[in-house]
Design a protein around this motif. Sequence first.
Motif, PDB file in Angstrom:
ATOM      1  N   GLU A 292      10.865  21.173  -3.139  1.00  0.00           N
ATOM      2  CA  GLU A 292      10.848  20.528  -1.715  1.00  0.00           C
ATOM      3  C   GLU A 292      11.530  19.224  -1.650  1.00  0.00           C
ATOM      4  OE1 GLU A 292       6.079  20.968  -2.921  1.00  0.00           O
ATOM      5  OE2 GLU A 292       6.337  20.606  -0.747  1.00  0.00           O
ATOM      6  N   LYS A 293      12.708  19.338  -0.924  1.00  0.00           N
ATOM      7  CA  LYS A 293      13.547  18.305  -1.120  1.00  0.00           C
ATOM      8  C   LYS A 293      12.747  17.199  -0.101  1.00  0.00           C
ATOM      9  CE  LYS A 293      16.447  20.395  -3.646  1.00  0.00           C
ATOM     10  NZ  LYS A 293      16.170  20.145  -4.940  1.00  0.00           N
ATOM     11  N   ASP A 294      12.050  17.790   0.793  1.00  0.00           N
ATOM     12  CA  ASP A 294      11.460  16.485   1.739  1.00  0.00           C
ATOM     13  C   ASP A 294      10.564  15.797   1.012  1.00  0.00           C
ATOM     14  OD1 ASP A 294      11.148  18.639   4.793  1.00  0.00           O
ATOM     15  OD2 ASP A 294      12.607  17.395   3.943  1.00  0.00           O
ATOM     16  N   LEU A 295       9.762  16.263   0.239  1.00  0.00           N
ATOM     17  CA  LEU A 295       8.956  15.453  -0.787  1.00  0.00           C
ATOM     18  C   LEU A 295       9.584  14.643  -1.677  1.00  0.00           C
ATOM     19  CD1 LEU A 295       6.252  14.924  -2.316  1.00  0.00           C
ATOM     20  CD2 LEU A 295       6.505  17.269  -3.535  1.00  0.00           C
ATOM     21  N   LEU A 296      10.948  15.163  -2.334  1.00  0.00           N
ATOM     22  CA  LEU A 296      11.585  14.202  -3.090  1.00  0.00           C
ATOM     23  C   LEU A 296      11.962  12.994  -2.467  1.00  0.00           C
ATOM     24  CD1 LEU A 296      12.953  14.093  -5.882  1.00  0.00           C
ATOM     25  CD2 LEU A 296      14.755  15.296  -5.294  1.00  0.00           C
ATOM     26  N   ASP A 297      12.114  13.182  -0.861  1.00  0.00           N
ATOM     27  CA  ASP A 297      12.825  11.974  -0.265  1.00  0.00           C
ATOM     28  C   ASP A 297      11.733  11.148  -0.119  1.00  0.00           C
ATOM     29  OD1 ASP A 297      13.184  11.085   2.974  1.00  0.00           O
ATOM     30  OD2 ASP A 297      14.837  11.000   1.680  1.00  0.00           O
ATOM     31  N   VAL A 298      10.437  11.747   0.129  1.00  0.00           N
ATOM     32  CA  VAL A 298       9.275  10.681   0.414  1.00  0.00           C
ATOM     33  C   VAL A 298       9.135   9.866  -0.812  1.00  0.00           C
ATOM     34  CG1 VAL A 298       6.834  10.615   0.541  1.00  0.00           C
ATOM     35  CG2 VAL A 298       8.186  12.275   2.202  1.00  0.00           C
ATOM     36  N   LEU A 299       9.117  10.461  -1.864  1.00  0.00           N
ATOM     37  CA  LEU A 299       8.899   9.865  -3.264  1.00  0.00           C
ATOM     38  C   LEU A 299       9.883   8.645  -3.465  1.00  0.00           C
ATOM     39  CD1 LEU A 299       7.961  12.944  -5.511  1.00  0.00           C
ATOM     40  CD2 LEU A 299       6.459  11.093  -4.853  1.00  0.00           C
TER      41      LEU A 299
ATOM     42  N   TYR B 204       3.419  10.668  -6.446  1.00  0.00           N
ATOM     43  CA  TYR B 204       4.452  10.810  -7.722  1.00  0.00           C
ATOM     44  C   TYR B 204       3.391  11.781  -8.837  1.00  0.00           C
ATOM     45  CZ  TYR B 204       7.833   9.591 -11.397  1.00  0.00           C
ATOM     46  OH  TYR B 204       8.743   9.788 -12.206  1.00  0.00           O
ATOM     47  N   CYS B 205       2.133  10.969  -8.734  1.00  0.00           N
ATOM     48  CA  CYS B 205       1.244  11.812  -9.909  1.00  0.00           C
ATOM     49  C   CYS B 205       0.964  13.069  -9.581  1.00  0.00           C
ATOM     50  CB  CYS B 205       0.085  10.905  -9.889  1.00  0.00           C
ATOM     51  SG  CYS B 205      -0.868  11.250 -11.315  1.00  0.00           S
ATOM     52  N   MET B 206       0.794  13.283  -8.200  1.00  0.00           N
ATOM     53  CA  MET B 206       0.397  14.830  -7.841  1.00  0.00           C
ATOM     54  C   MET B 206       1.777  15.626  -7.890  1.00  0.00           C
ATOM     55  SD  MET B 206      -1.595  13.631  -4.185  1.00  0.00           S
ATOM     56  CE  MET B 206      -2.744  14.916  -3.903  1.00  0.00           C
ATOM     57  N   THR B 207       2.723  15.161  -7.833  1.00  0.00           N
ATOM     58  CA  THR B 207       4.113  15.836  -8.203  1.00  0.00           C
ATOM     59  C   THR B 207       4.608  16.127  -9.415  1.00  0.00           C
ATOM     60  OG1 THR B 207       4.729  14.988  -6.113  1.00  0.00           O
ATOM     61  CG2 THR B 207       6.476  16.060  -7.252  1.00  0.00           C
TER      62      THR B 207
ATOM     63  N   THR C 203       2.097   8.856 -13.690  1.00  0.00           N
ATOM     64  CA  THR C 203       2.455   7.962 -12.655  1.00  0.00           C
ATOM     65  C   THR C 203       3.916   7.418 -13.188  1.00  0.00           C
ATOM     66  OG1 THR C 203       1.241   6.468 -13.868  1.00  0.00           O
ATOM     67  CG2 THR C 203       0.488   6.938 -12.037  1.00  0.00           C
ATOM     68  N   PRO C 204       4.653   6.598 -12.313  1.00  0.00           N
ATOM     69  CA  PRO C 204       5.921   6.447 -12.583  1.00  0.00           C
ATOM     70  C   PRO C 204       6.564   5.654 -13.824  1.00  0.00           C
ATOM     71  CG  PRO C 204       5.645   5.855 -10.358  1.00  0.00           C
ATOM     72  CD  PRO C 204       4.344   6.353 -10.897  1.00  0.00           C
ATOM     73  N   PHE C 205       5.185   4.933 -14.123  1.00  0.00           N
ATOM     74  CA  PHE C 205       5.516   4.139 -15.547  1.00  0.00           C
ATOM     75  C   PHE C 205       4.609   4.609 -16.641  1.00  0.00           C
ATOM     76  CE2 PHE C 205       8.811   1.639 -13.533  1.00  0.00           C
ATOM     77  CZ  PHE C 205       8.605   1.550 -12.188  1.00  0.00           C
ATOM     78  N   GLN C 206       3.920   5.537 -16.523  1.00  0.00           N
ATOM     79  CA  GLN C 206       2.896   6.028 -17.249  1.00  0.00           C
ATOM     80  C   GLN C 206       3.366   6.155 -18.915  1.00  0.00           C
ATOM     81  OE1 GLN C 206      -0.130   8.882 -15.524  1.00  0.00           O
ATOM     82  NE2 GLN C 206      -0.203   9.721 -17.591  1.00  0.00           N
TER      83      GLN C 206
ATOM     84  N   ASP D  64       0.834  -1.130  -0.020  1.00  0.00           N
ATOM     85  CA  ASP D  64       0.053  -0.073   0.242  1.00  0.00           C
ATOM     86  C   ASP D  64       0.794   1.318  -0.054  1.00  0.00           C
ATOM     87  OD1 ASP D  64      -2.910  -1.488   1.950  1.00  0.00           O
ATOM     88  OD2 ASP D  64      -2.201  -1.459  -0.051  1.00  0.00           O
ATOM     89  N   VAL D  65       2.035   0.948   0.666  1.00  0.00           N
ATOM     90  CA  VAL D  65       2.896   2.234   0.786  1.00  0.00           C
ATOM     91  C   VAL D  65       3.317   2.609  -0.847  1.00  0.00           C
ATOM     92  CG1 VAL D  65       5.525   3.118   1.347  1.00  0.00           C
ATOM     93  CG2 VAL D  65       3.735   1.857   2.951  1.00  0.00           C
ATOM     94  N   TRP D  66       3.846   1.597  -1.521  1.00  0.00           N
ATOM     95  CA  TRP D  66       4.324   1.802  -2.974  1.00  0.00           C
ATOM     96  C   TRP D  66       3.110   2.473  -3.866  1.00  0.00           C
ATOM     97  CZ3 TRP D  66       8.460   0.506  -6.359  1.00  0.00           C
ATOM     98  CH2 TRP D  66       8.248   0.757  -7.642  1.00  0.00           C
ATOM     99  N   SER D  67       1.833   1.904  -3.675  1.00  0.00           N
ATOM    100  CA  SER D  67       0.769   2.554  -4.148  1.00  0.00           C
ATOM    101  C   SER D  67       0.517   3.844  -3.956  1.00  0.00           C
ATOM    102  CB  SER D  67      -0.655   1.598  -3.959  1.00  0.00           C
ATOM    103  OG  SER D  67      -0.343   0.548  -4.433  1.00  0.00           O
ATOM    104  N   LEU D  68       0.425   4.334  -2.607  1.00  0.00           N
ATOM    105  CA  LEU D  68       0.343   5.587  -2.089  1.00  0.00           C
ATOM    106  C   LEU D  68       1.529   6.581  -2.900  1.00  0.00           C
ATOM    107  CD1 LEU D  68      -0.554   4.947   1.638  1.00  0.00           C
ATOM    108  CD2 LEU D  68      -1.989   6.194  -0.047  1.00  0.00           C
ATOM    109  N   GLY D  69       2.670   5.853  -2.746  1.00  0.00           N
ATOM    110  CA  GLY D  69       3.964   6.741  -3.453  1.00  0.00           C
ATOM    111  C   GLY D  69       3.437   7.074  -4.888  1.00  0.00           C
ATOM    112  N   CYS D  70       2.846   6.144  -5.679  1.00  0.00           N
ATOM    113  CA  CYS D  70       2.614   6.444  -7.185  1.00  0.00           C
ATOM    114  C   CYS D  70       1.812   7.556  -7.085  1.00  0.00           C
ATOM    115  CB  CYS D  70       2.092   5.123  -7.626  1.00  0.00           C
ATOM    116  SG  CYS D  70       3.214   3.504  -7.906  1.00  0.00           S
ATOM    117  N   ILE D  71       0.616   7.541  -6.132  1.00  0.00           N
ATOM    118  CA  ILE D  71      -0.363   8.572  -6.204  1.00  0.00           C
ATOM    119  C   ILE D  71       0.393   9.756  -5.900  1.00  0.00           C
ATOM    120  CG2 ILE D  71      -2.414   9.572  -4.986  1.00  0.00           C
ATOM    121  CD1 ILE D  71      -3.285   6.609  -4.263  1.00  0.00           C
TER     122      ILE D  71
END
Length: 279
Positions: free
Chosen positions: A245-252, A209-212, A216-219, A200-207
């Motif tokens: 936003e370096k913190d956001l980059l680290d989360v992704l 990523y899309c908001m950033t 999506t990563p492989f679109q 679920d963490v991976w899927s949330l990360g993809c969401i």
Amino acid sequence: NDTITIKGKRFIILKMIGCGGSSKVYQVLDHKNQLFAVKYVNLEEADAQMVESYKNEIQHLNHLQLYSDQIIKLYDYEITNSYIYMLMECGNLDLNTWLRNRKTVTPLDRKFYWKNMLEAVHTIHSHGIIHSDLKPANFVLVNGSVKLIDFGIANTIQPDVTSIMKNSQVGTLSYMPPEAIKDTSSQPGQSRSKICTKGDVWSLGCILYCMTYGKTPFQSITNQIAKLHAIIDTSHPIEFPDISEKDLLDVLKSCLVRNPRERISLKELLDHPYLQHSP
Ligand SMILES: CN1CCC(Oc2ccc(-c3[nH]nc4cccc(OCC5CCCCC5)c34)cc2)CC1
């Protein structure tokens, strides 16, 4: 206008907002002109396992109301041998439609919605539920905050039939974690084992990523098989264009780690600096 009666209360149907195999979601009004969403499930063709999965979803949804405001409200429900009616809180827009309509997201919206999504998924994980098919269509915007509308236990709802092709996210692979694709433990025909919360963490990360990055990563990989290979291929680098936003980059980067053991946990995401201060 057609009406629906649930536990003796009558509701006027305004429009259909989504439909799935045997389920439909309507926007309705009660006698005080209050807006609700009603999920109708036709059980005529459902087998015992499906009926069980719906009852399971309702029990969990009913129970988790108490734990988080980021879980959609379930006000009442009626279950008979031939149908289920669920009277629920009505949102303004699902996150998939919202993302498609507005490619750019403000840093403030993104951070706030991320916090809401983490809280909702942390709540279901704390009660032993792993969604394992999270995508933007599982979240809905309600008065400026994001809420989770289903737990991935019962079968999915697609947008109403007119937009079924345009923006239905049913069966999208874009948010699927690598371990689910490689999950060799489940025999064909058996439902994929919901291996662990890290999926679920991976899927949330993809969401996120899309908001950033607006995709999506492989679109960019349109061939579905090639997309699946890219998701599991550690030598296929995921691009993280530089952002302020370096913190956001680290989360992704922490969410989109292919090895689930090395991937950040939901608890760590809730404590991450990205959420500690407003942008
Ligand atoms: C395309 N068009 C659709 C209507 C509208 O968006 C929604 C409005 C309300 C909602 C909803 N609220 N409570 C809801 C409770 C349960 C399910 C719900 O949706 C299910 C399914 C609807 C289709 C999109 C995926 C989610 C629910 C959801 C989408 C505007 C965009």
